[in-house]
Design a protein around this motif. Structure first.
Motif, PDB file in Angstrom:
ATOM      1  N   MET A   1       4.247   6.805   2.367  1.00 37.89           N
ATOM      2  CA  MET A   1       3.623   7.098   1.076  1.00 37.89           C
ATOM      3  C   MET A   1       3.541   5.834   0.227  1.00 37.89           C
ATOM      4  O   MET A   1       4.475   5.040   0.174  1.00 37.89           O
ATOM      5  CB  MET A   1       4.421   8.157   0.317  1.00 37.89           C
ATOM      6  CG  MET A   1       4.441   9.520   0.969  1.00 37.89           C
ATOM      7  SD  MET A   1       2.814  10.326   0.921  1.00 37.89           S
ATOM      8  CE  MET A   1       2.702  10.753  -0.808  1.00 37.89           C
ATOM      9  N   PHE A   2       2.433   5.655  -0.436  1.00 40.76           N
ATOM     10  CA  PHE A   2       2.266   4.545  -1.372  1.00 40.76           C
ATOM     11  C   PHE A   2       2.830   4.983  -2.717  1.00 40.76           C
ATOM     12  O   PHE A   2       2.429   6.007  -3.283  1.00 40.76           O
ATOM     13  CB  PHE A   2       0.784   4.194  -1.509  1.00 40.76           C
ATOM     14  CG  PHE A   2       0.521   2.949  -2.312  1.00 40.76           C
ATOM     15  CD1 PHE A   2       0.497   1.707  -1.699  1.00 40.76           C
ATOM     16  CD2 PHE A   2       0.300   3.016  -3.680  1.00 40.76           C
ATOM     17  CE1 PHE A   2       0.249   0.548  -2.420  1.00 40.76           C
ATOM     18  CE2 PHE A   2       0.056   1.858  -4.419  1.00 40.76           C
ATOM     19  CZ  PHE A   2       0.032   0.626  -3.787  1.00 40.76           C
ATOM     20  N   LYS A   3       3.772   4.204  -3.230  1.00 39.13           N
ATOM     21  CA  LYS A   3       4.420   4.541  -4.499  1.00 39.13           C
ATOM     22  C   LYS A   3       3.681   3.807  -5.630  1.00 39.13           C
ATOM     23  O   LYS A   3       3.814   2.593  -5.786  1.00 39.13           O
ATOM     24  CB  LYS A   3       5.883   4.147  -4.459  1.00 39.13           C
ATOM     25  CG  LYS A   3       6.673   4.869  -3.369  1.00 39.13           C
ATOM     26  CD  LYS A   3       8.094   4.351  -3.257  1.00 39.13           C
ATOM     27  CE  LYS A   3       8.927   4.721  -4.465  1.00 39.13           C
ATOM     28  NZ  LYS A   3      10.360   4.360  -4.275  1.00 39.13           N
ATOM     29  N   LEU A   4       2.919   4.566  -6.394  1.00 33.56           N
ATOM     30  CA  LEU A   4       2.098   3.983  -7.459  1.00 33.56           C
ATOM     31  C   LEU A   4       2.706   4.263  -8.822  1.00 33.56           C
ATOM     32  O   LEU A   4       2.817   5.419  -9.247  1.00 33.56           O
ATOM     33  CB  LEU A   4       0.673   4.555  -7.400  1.00 33.56           C
ATOM     34  CG  LEU A   4      -0.303   4.058  -8.479  1.00 33.56           C
ATOM     35  CD1 LEU A   4      -0.528   2.553  -8.355  1.00 33.56           C
ATOM     36  CD2 LEU A   4      -1.636   4.807  -8.400  1.00 33.56           C
ATOM     37  N   TYR A  55      -7.330   9.780  -1.264  1.00 29.10           N
ATOM     38  CA  TYR A  55      -6.099   9.318  -0.633  1.00 29.10           C
ATOM     39  C   TYR A  55      -4.850   9.939  -1.264  1.00 29.10           C
ATOM     40  O   TYR A  55      -3.736   9.441  -1.064  1.00 29.10           O
ATOM     41  CB  TYR A  55      -5.996   7.790  -0.746  1.00 29.10           C
ATOM     42  CG  TYR A  55      -7.268   7.080  -0.362  1.00 29.10           C
ATOM     43  CD1 TYR A  55      -7.611   6.879   0.967  1.00 29.10           C
ATOM     44  CD2 TYR A  55      -8.144   6.620  -1.351  1.00 29.10           C
ATOM     45  CE1 TYR A  55      -8.793   6.236   1.315  1.00 29.10           C
ATOM     46  CE2 TYR A  55      -9.327   5.979  -1.009  1.00 29.10           C
ATOM     47  CZ  TYR A  55      -9.644   5.795   0.324  1.00 29.10           C
ATOM     48  OH  TYR A  55     -10.815   5.165   0.663  1.00 29.10           O
ATOM     49  N   LYS A  56      -5.030  11.027  -2.022  1.00 24.38           N
ATOM     50  CA  LYS A  56      -3.901  11.554  -2.789  1.00 24.38           C
ATOM     51  C   LYS A  56      -2.764  12.063  -1.896  1.00 24.38           C
ATOM     52  O   LYS A  56      -1.612  12.138  -2.351  1.00 24.38           O
ATOM     53  CB  LYS A  56      -4.349  12.641  -3.754  1.00 24.38           C
ATOM     54  CG  LYS A  56      -5.009  13.848  -3.136  1.00 24.38           C
ATOM     55  CD  LYS A  56      -5.542  14.767  -4.242  1.00 24.38           C
ATOM     56  CE  LYS A  56      -6.269  15.975  -3.662  1.00 24.38           C
ATOM     57  NZ  LYS A  56      -6.829  16.830  -4.733  1.00 24.38           N
ATOM     58  N   GLN A 107      11.210   1.110  -7.544  1.00 21.46           N
ATOM     59  CA  GLN A 107      10.631   0.175  -6.573  1.00 21.46           C
ATOM     60  C   GLN A 107       9.222   0.612  -6.143  1.00 21.46           C
ATOM     61  O   GLN A 107       8.913   0.706  -4.957  1.00 21.46           O
ATOM     62  CB  GLN A 107      11.541   0.039  -5.357  1.00 21.46           C
ATOM     63  CG  GLN A 107      12.907  -0.555  -5.686  1.00 21.46           C
ATOM     64  CD  GLN A 107      13.780  -0.764  -4.466  1.00 21.46           C
ATOM     65  OE1 GLN A 107      13.705  -0.003  -3.509  1.00 21.46           O
ATOM     66  NE2 GLN A 107      14.605  -1.790  -4.486  1.00 21.46           N
ATOM     67  N   VAL A 108       8.380   0.857  -7.156  1.00 19.82           N
ATOM     68  CA  VAL A 108       6.996   1.229  -6.854  1.00 19.82           C
ATOM     69  C   VAL A 108       6.277   0.038  -6.232  1.00 19.82           C
ATOM     70  O   VAL A 108       6.652  -1.124  -6.418  1.00 19.82           O
ATOM     71  CB  VAL A 108       6.256   1.696  -8.130  1.00 19.82           C
ATOM     72  CG1 VAL A 108       6.892   2.963  -8.675  1.00 19.82           C
ATOM     73  CG2 VAL A 108       6.220   0.607  -9.195  1.00 19.82           C
ATOM     74  N   ASP A 109       5.244   0.335  -5.448  1.00 21.25           N
ATOM     75  CA  ASP A 109       4.487  -0.727  -4.774  1.00 21.25           C
ATOM     76  C   ASP A 109       3.577  -1.480  -5.737  1.00 21.25           C
ATOM     77  O   ASP A 109       3.271  -2.653  -5.510  1.00 21.25           O
ATOM     78  CB  ASP A 109       3.649  -0.114  -3.648  1.00 21.25           C
ATOM     79  CG  ASP A 109       4.522   0.521  -2.577  1.00 21.25           C
ATOM     80  OD1 ASP A 109       5.378  -0.189  -2.025  1.00 21.25           O
ATOM     81  OD2 ASP A 109       4.345   1.722  -2.302  1.00 21.25           O
TER      82      ASP A 109
END
Length: 381
Positions: A1-4, A55-56, A107-109
């Motif tokens: 998962m991308f952490k936004l 991409y959700k 630690q979001v991307d």
């Protein structure tokens, strides 16, 4: 998962439509609301997130409660984790800083934030180490180099990161100006630091170029061309030094960082708000008068709409009409863009698409060039 990480300054840009030149300070926001200004930063933030809707399932959004990001993200169906709650009716700059700290702990991307230069300063104050950020332009002042060219362009950059495409990062300056001096037509910029941003020349803006036009003869020629067009029409004179040169040639007071109204080479209204401008346009239309708009390129970014002229809202542009817009710029300023298009960022993607294409730019007396106009981010939509 991308952490936004996702942060919205709810009042960013609220002073623009009422000619306040900025929104810093609680009193300014209250005054702007009292004059009928409406917050638009969440609408602009939504334009960026809409690019990411396909991409959700790959994205988790970490944000603040309510209008600091939660409401906009949930409205589009994203998985949302609220990591900061502000107290009371409205968030403050302290809440912005607290949310940045909470996002670093998660630690979001990437931190995607919507605001202006004041918001960028608040974010920069709490960023530590390598922590990539990207700004969605939503303020009146956008001098910092940490912002995408448009909200949709911001979404495109994040899209590339979500898809694991190779994205480089660079250091970008955080700039802000003295709003008190700004409201008097004086630009005093100061560097407050730098932050890491994803590097994409097509979508990321450069820090605004300073200084005034020095080629006085060319500016006089441009002024002569516009003045020759002036008859009984109502002319809306936008902000910027090139438009100021036209006003100077007519010996009229000029609002360098605002919008003025001129008719038959007389100043009829100065530093108008969006509401005042809309009323003036309809009154002119009812009297059978044509309305023209004169705008120029803002700094080195290439923007003609969406930077420092929020009075020129989508309904204003539609009332005036595409065919009644005069774009003025010296060839030297166009050459400095290095083949990049002029940029429209009205806040209305449909209008931006309608304005895109090749438009004439007045570069001298009876001298025009065709130059591309685009809204980065819509290019691949």
């Amino acid at each position: 998962m991308f952490k936004l990480g996702f942060l919205v300054n709810p009042i960013a840009g609220i002073g623009g439509s009422v000619a306040f030149k900025g929104s810093d300070g609680e009193d300014i926001a209250k005054q702007a609301k009292a004059l009928g200004a409406e917050p638009k930063s969440n609408l602009r933030a939504k334009l960026a997130l809409e690019v990411l809707v396909p991409y959700k399932d790959k994205i988790t959004i970490y944000t603040g409660n309510g209008d600091m990001g939660e409401e906009t993200a949930r409205s589009l169906g994203f998985t949302v984790e609220v990591v900061h709650h502000y107290q009371g009716d409205n968030s403050t700059a302290l809440d912005t800083e607290a949310l940045v700290e909470a996002l670093q702990q998660q630690q979001v991307d990437l931190l995607l934030f919507a605001g202006g230069d004041g918001t960028a300063r608040n974010v920069c104050a709490k960023v530590q180490g390598f922590f990539p950020v990207l700004g969605i332009p939503a303020g009146v002042k956008i001098h910092s180099g940490v912002y995408a060219l448009t909200p949709t362009a911001a979404g495109r950059v994040v899209e590339e990161m979500v898809n694991n495409e190779l994205v480089s990062f660079l250091e970008a300056d955080v700039m802000d100006i003295d709003e008190t001096a700004f409201r008097q037509g004086i630009v005093k910029a100061r560097r407050y630091g730098e932050m890491q941003i994803p590097s994409h020349l097509q979508y990321i803006q450069a820090v605004k170029s300073g200084g005034k036009e020095t080629d006085e003869l060319v500016l006089m020629d441009i002024a002569a061309h516009i003045i020759e067009q002036m008859d009984e029409e109502l002319f809306v004179m936008g902000s910027g030094s090139t438009v100021a040169a036209i006003m100077q040639e007519m010996a009229l007071d000029n609002t360098l960082l605002g919008v003025d109204l001129v008719q038959e080479q007389d100043l009829v209204a100065q530093d108008v708000t969006e509401h005042m401008l809309y009323s003036a346009l309809h009154e002119a239309k009812e009297q059978g008068q044509d309305v023209k708009l004169v705008i120029t390129v803002i700094g080195g970014q290439g923007h003609i709409l969406g930077r420092g002229n929020q009075q020129l809202s989508p309904r204003i542009i539609r009332t005036i009409g595409k065919d009644n817009i005069f774009i003025v710029a010296t060839k030297r300023k166009l050459q400095a863009l290095d083949h990049r298009p002029l940029i429209v960022d009205s806040g209305d993607p449909t209008l931006d698409a309608e304005l895109s294409g090749y438009l004439p730019v007045i570069t001298g007396f009876h001298d025009q060039v065709l130059y591309p106009v685009a809204s980065p981010g819509l290019l691949h939509a």
